[in-house]
Motif scaffolding. Structure first.
Motif, PDB file in Angstrom:
ATOM      1  N   ALA A 184       0.833  -1.209   0.000  1.00 28.42           N
ATOM      2  CA  ALA A 184       0.000   0.000   0.000  1.00 28.42           C
ATOM      3  C   ALA A 184       0.864   1.255   0.000  1.00 28.42           C
ATOM      4  O   ALA A 184       0.572   2.230  -0.714  1.00 28.42           O
ATOM      5  N   PHE A 185       1.934   1.269   0.796  1.00 24.96           N
ATOM      6  CA  PHE A 185       2.837   2.420   0.810  1.00 24.96           C
ATOM      7  C   PHE A 185       3.493   2.609  -0.554  1.00 24.96           C
ATOM      8  O   PHE A 185       3.668   3.741  -1.022  1.00 24.96           O
ATOM      9  N   SER A 186       3.872   1.519  -1.208  1.00 20.94           N
ATOM     10  CA  SER A 186       4.501   1.620  -2.526  1.00 20.94           C
ATOM     11  C   SER A 186       3.544   2.238  -3.543  1.00 20.94           C
ATOM     12  O   SER A 186       3.928   3.144  -4.301  1.00 20.94           O
ATOM     13  N   PHE A 187       2.321   1.754  -3.583  1.00 21.93           N
ATOM     14  CA  PHE A 187       1.349   2.275  -4.544  1.00 21.93           C
ATOM     15  C   PHE A 187       0.995   3.723  -4.227  1.00 21.93           C
ATOM     16  O   PHE A 187       0.836   4.560  -5.130  1.00 21.93           O
ATOM     17  N   TYR A 188       0.880   4.042  -2.945  1.00 20.40           N
ATOM     18  CA  TYR A 188       0.598   5.425  -2.528  1.00 20.40           C
ATOM     19  C   TYR A 188       1.728   6.349  -2.987  1.00 20.40           C
ATOM     20  O   TYR A 188       1.477   7.442  -3.507  1.00 20.40           O
ATOM     21  N   GLN A 189       2.976   5.910  -2.792  1.00 17.72           N
ATOM     22  CA  GLN A 189       4.115   6.723  -3.220  1.00 17.72           C
ATOM     23  C   GLN A 189       4.096   6.948  -4.728  1.00 17.72           C
ATOM     24  O   GLN A 189       4.375   8.046  -5.215  1.00 17.72           O
ATOM     25  N   ALA A 190       3.739   5.905  -5.501  1.00 15.49           N
ATOM     26  CA  ALA A 190       3.687   6.051  -6.954  1.00 15.49           C
ATOM     27  C   ALA A 190       2.569   7.012  -7.370  1.00 15.49           C
ATOM     28  O   ALA A 190       2.756   7.836  -8.274  1.00 15.49           O
ATOM     29  N   ALA A 247       9.384  -8.959 -15.903  1.00 14.74           N
ATOM     30  CA  ALA A 247       9.645  -8.763 -17.335  1.00 14.74           C
ATOM     31  C   ALA A 247       8.490  -8.025 -18.009  1.00 14.74           C
ATOM     32  O   ALA A 247       8.720  -7.136 -18.847  1.00 14.74           O
ATOM     33  N   TRP A 248       7.260  -8.385 -17.659  1.00 13.57           N
ATOM     34  CA  TRP A 248       6.098  -7.732 -18.280  1.00 13.57           C
ATOM     35  C   TRP A 248       5.957  -6.283 -17.836  1.00 13.57           C
ATOM     36  O   TRP A 248       5.602  -5.410 -18.633  1.00 13.57           O
ATOM     37  N   SER A 249       6.262  -5.986 -16.552  1.00 13.83           N
ATOM     38  CA  SER A 249       6.080  -4.626 -16.040  1.00 13.83           C
ATOM     39  C   SER A 249       7.082  -3.641 -16.627  1.00 13.83           C
ATOM     40  O   SER A 249       6.856  -2.426 -16.569  1.00 13.83           O
ATOM     41  N   GLN A 250       8.201  -4.146 -17.185  1.00 14.68           N
ATOM     42  CA  GLN A 250       9.192  -3.231 -17.750  1.00 14.68           C
ATOM     43  C   GLN A 250       8.660  -2.482 -18.968  1.00 14.68           C
ATOM     44  O   GLN A 250       9.204  -1.436 -19.339  1.00 14.68           O
ATOM     45  N   ARG A 251       7.599  -3.002 -19.583  1.00 13.12           N
ATOM     46  CA  ARG A 251       7.020  -2.291 -20.722  1.00 13.12           C
ATOM     47  C   ARG A 251       6.368  -0.980 -20.293  1.00 13.12           C
ATOM     48  O   ARG A 251       6.112  -0.102 -21.120  1.00 13.12           O
ATOM     49  N   LEU A 310      -1.927   3.080 -12.680  1.00 10.80           N
ATOM     50  CA  LEU A 310      -1.532   1.693 -12.446  1.00 10.80           C
ATOM     51  C   LEU A 310      -0.337   1.286 -13.307  1.00 10.80           C
ATOM     52  O   LEU A 310       0.619   0.682 -12.788  1.00 10.80           O
ATOM     53  N   PRO A 311      -0.318   1.597 -14.627  1.00 10.65           N
ATOM     54  CA  PRO A 311       0.888   1.262 -15.406  1.00 10.65           C
ATOM     55  C   PRO A 311       2.145   1.941 -14.882  1.00 10.65           C
ATOM     56  O   PRO A 311       3.217   1.332 -14.854  1.00 10.65           O
ATOM     57  N   PHE A 312       2.040   3.225 -14.458  1.00 10.39           N
ATOM     58  CA  PHE A 312       3.218   3.923 -13.948  1.00 10.39           C
ATOM     59  C   PHE A 312       3.735   3.272 -12.668  1.00 10.39           C
ATOM     60  O   PHE A 312       4.952   3.197 -12.425  1.00 10.39           O
ATOM     61  N   ALA A 313       2.814   2.769 -11.826  1.00  4.26           N
ATOM     62  CA  ALA A 313       3.208   2.206 -10.533  1.00  4.26           C
ATOM     63  C   ALA A 313       3.645   0.749 -10.615  1.00  4.26           C
ATOM     64  O   ALA A 313       4.245   0.241  -9.667  1.00  4.26           O
ATOM     65  N   LEU A 314       3.347   0.073 -11.733  1.00  5.38           N
ATOM     66  CA  LEU A 314       3.563  -1.375 -11.793  1.00  5.38           C
ATOM     67  C   LEU A 314       5.009  -1.823 -11.539  1.00  5.38           C
ATOM     68  O   LEU A 314       5.224  -2.770 -10.760  1.00  5.38           O
TER      69      LEU A 314
END
Length: 557
Positions: free
Chosen positions: A139-145, A253-257, A173-177
């Motif tokens: 939750a902290f990670s997503f909040y920070q993003a 690997a998928w999130s690097q896109r 969501l894509p930016f935070a992934l």
């Protein structure tokens, strides 16, 4: 549907189907055993039972990760985008500060009472304990993003008049992934750290051993069976490798896109599972069409519900309700603590100060060691992917299983636990800093690195001007979650035993551990949990939150 029917299955489709059915059969078996009638049986250390125990533990860890992900997607946007942000962030600080043993003590009796005579109550208590070790970090990670979305992307979203749902799915969501995936791996490792306490439940008079790797380790440790401990470590490594290969490495690997940069960067990480899925025909088309259909359905549903004029509900009625709830909680707290004297309360705060000094020392040492390592690994993604499983295993290995060995060394060489308990605390919490800094270093846009090389930045100048500032928001997230994890680790690090001899350090962790075993639920345990929560919240308010604001204002991309 026509394009789907035209795709003929190939051999990769058949292999994917077999793998899916096999995993589904394993988890259905684990879920059926979890819902069966409760029949307490001692843990058998025969290695033949380890595959079954590993399956049960993998099921609990996976279910807790799913629940943590759902919690993250609901809680973090509310905390980042609504007027309740101060309250929700403070509540997340408090939830993170409550020791996991406190959640376990509060939930075991309640959940067992909901399902009398069934194993489901204790299974849910174990899953809930693992959930509390995973959810707050994610939750902290997503909040920070959400709070550090680049300004040009935010302006583009406003220019295209994206609705809240479109903004969430298309931008936030894509930016935070990328960072969220690495924090999910760290959260899974944090769950492994407390798997022994969640499966070998010992709260007051309640002693329940759920079949799993954690309870197997606890039984082996109680019997001094080093061979069984080694076999359990191997079984845990196998589960971690399977999670890494089948879930986390494909996600990385998928999130690097979705990595934010204006031009192509380094070659992205590879995953044989992702490559395997891309070679399929039917499965690939079904996944693509299914994901597109689900996303379009959500957007259509959001447009249908969205009124012509934005509906703004007043939030002021919530504040009296929250105030009443807080007053009720304080009244219940004081009523429970009433039998204790003021001297006992002052003693608990003094013990908390000693633990605070250890926590700050651990944070400083871990940052000095792992921030440079994390940045270097983040700049070499191929190397990071190769050591990913090893790092997960090191982060996931329950360090409290090594404590008896350290107790032997302390007794053998007459060393003081007052000092070395800090190193024991660091064994389980330093990884929060490493994984977050790695995520931040990987997120540095390639065009910024090219610009830095163009300006001739090398060595310390490159680190000071680019790498450290770009990783700083992720480092703050790692420090916040590592701080909460270190306070939790103090409960098992300030009390260690070896062959009947117990070493105890002066601190709040040993106080909570002692009263957890003595009474399970009572005023002393509640006092220890309350004092620890106050220390963690105060540390977050006066130190970590200020660093968070600094990261949002000065070091935002």
């Amino acid at each position: 549907m026509v394009p789907i029917l035209r795709e003929r299955p190939n051999r990769y489709d058949l292999l994917a189907l077999a793998l899916t059915l096999g995993l589904l059969a394993f988890f259905l078996k684990a879920s059926q055993e979890a819902a069966a009638p409760f029949a307490p049986t001692p843990i058998d250390l025969d290695p033949i039972h380890l595959p079954e125990y590993a399956l049960r533990t993998a099921f609990r860890m996976g279910l807790a990760l799913i629940l943590s992900t759902l919690f993250t997607f609901l809680y973090a946007p509310l905390a980042a985008k609504t007027r309740l942000e101060p309250f929700l962030v403070a509540l997340l600080d408090i939830l993170q500060s409550v020791p996991i043993l406190g959640f376990l003590a509060a939930s075991v009796g309640a959940l067992a009472g909901l399902f009398p005579g069934r194993a489901l109550g204790y299974e849910l208590a174990a899953v809930f304990a693992v959930f509390t070790s995973q959810a707050w970090n994610m939750a902290f990670s997503f909040y920070q993003a959400l709070k550090t979305v680049p300004r040009e992307l935010d302006e583009a979203a406003r220019l295209f008049r994206l609705t809240p749902w479109q903004r969430f799915w298309r931008l936030e969501l894509p930016f935070a992934l990328p960072g969220l995936v690495w924090n999910a791996m760290m959260s899974m490792s944090g769950g492994w750290f407390f798997v022994v306490a969640s499966e070998a439940i010992a709260v007051g008079k309640t002693e329940v051993d759920l079949p799993g790797i954690g309870s197997y380790m606890a039984s082996a440790l109680a019997q001094g069976n080093l061979q069984a401990l080694a076999l359990a470590a191997v079984a845990m490594l196998c589960v971690i490798v399977l999670y890494d290969q089948l879930l986390f490495r494909p996600l990385v690997a998928w999130s690097q896109r979705f990595k934010y940069e204006e031009r192509a960067g380094q070659e992205p990480a590879r995953s044989w599972v992702l490559d395997f899925l891309r070679r399929t025909r039917t499965v690939r088309v079904l996944l693509e069409r299914g994901a597109n259909w689900a996303l379009e359905a959500l957007l259509r549903y959001e447009r249908r519900l969205r009124p012509s004029r934005p509906l703004r509900l007043p939030t002021w009625p919530l504040y009296p309700a929250l105030a009443l709830l807080a007053l009720w909680g304080l009244f219940a707290l004081f009523a429970t603590l009433r039998p204790l004297s003021l001297a006992e309360v002052a003693h608990a705060f003094a013990l908390g100060f000693f633990t605070l000094l250890r926590v700050l020392g651990v944070m400083l040492l871990a940052s000095l060691v792992w921030v440079p390592v994390g940045i270097l690994l983040g700049q070499k993604p191929r190397l990071a992917v190769r050591v990913q499983a090893l790092l997960q295993f090191l982060a996931a290995f329950p360090a409290n299983l090594l404590y008896p060995f350290f107790a032997y060394l302390l007794l053998r060489f007459h060393l003081s636990l007052e000092v070395f308990s800090a190193f024991l605390m660091a064994l389980g919490t330093q990884w929060y800093i490493l994984f977050n800094v790695m995520a931040g270093s990987m997120a540095v846009p390639g065009d910024l690195k090219e610009a830095a090389r163009g300006f001739g930045l090398r060595g310390w100048a490159l680190w000071r001007r680019l790498l450290l500032p770009a990783s700083f928001p992720y480092l703050v997230t790692g420090l916040i979650t590592a701080s909460g994890g270190t306070w939790n680790a103090s409960i098992v690090a300030e009390v260690v035993t070896w062959h009947g001899k117990t070493l105890e350090a002066t601190g709040l962790g040993s106080y909570i551990a002692r009263w957890t075993l003595a009474e399970g639920q009572g005023p002393h345990l509640l006092l220890g949990i309350a004092v620890m929560s106050l220390y963690v919240v105060a540390l977050n308010r006066f130190l970590w939150r200020r660093l968070y604001r600094l990261a949002e204002e000065r070091y935002r991309l």
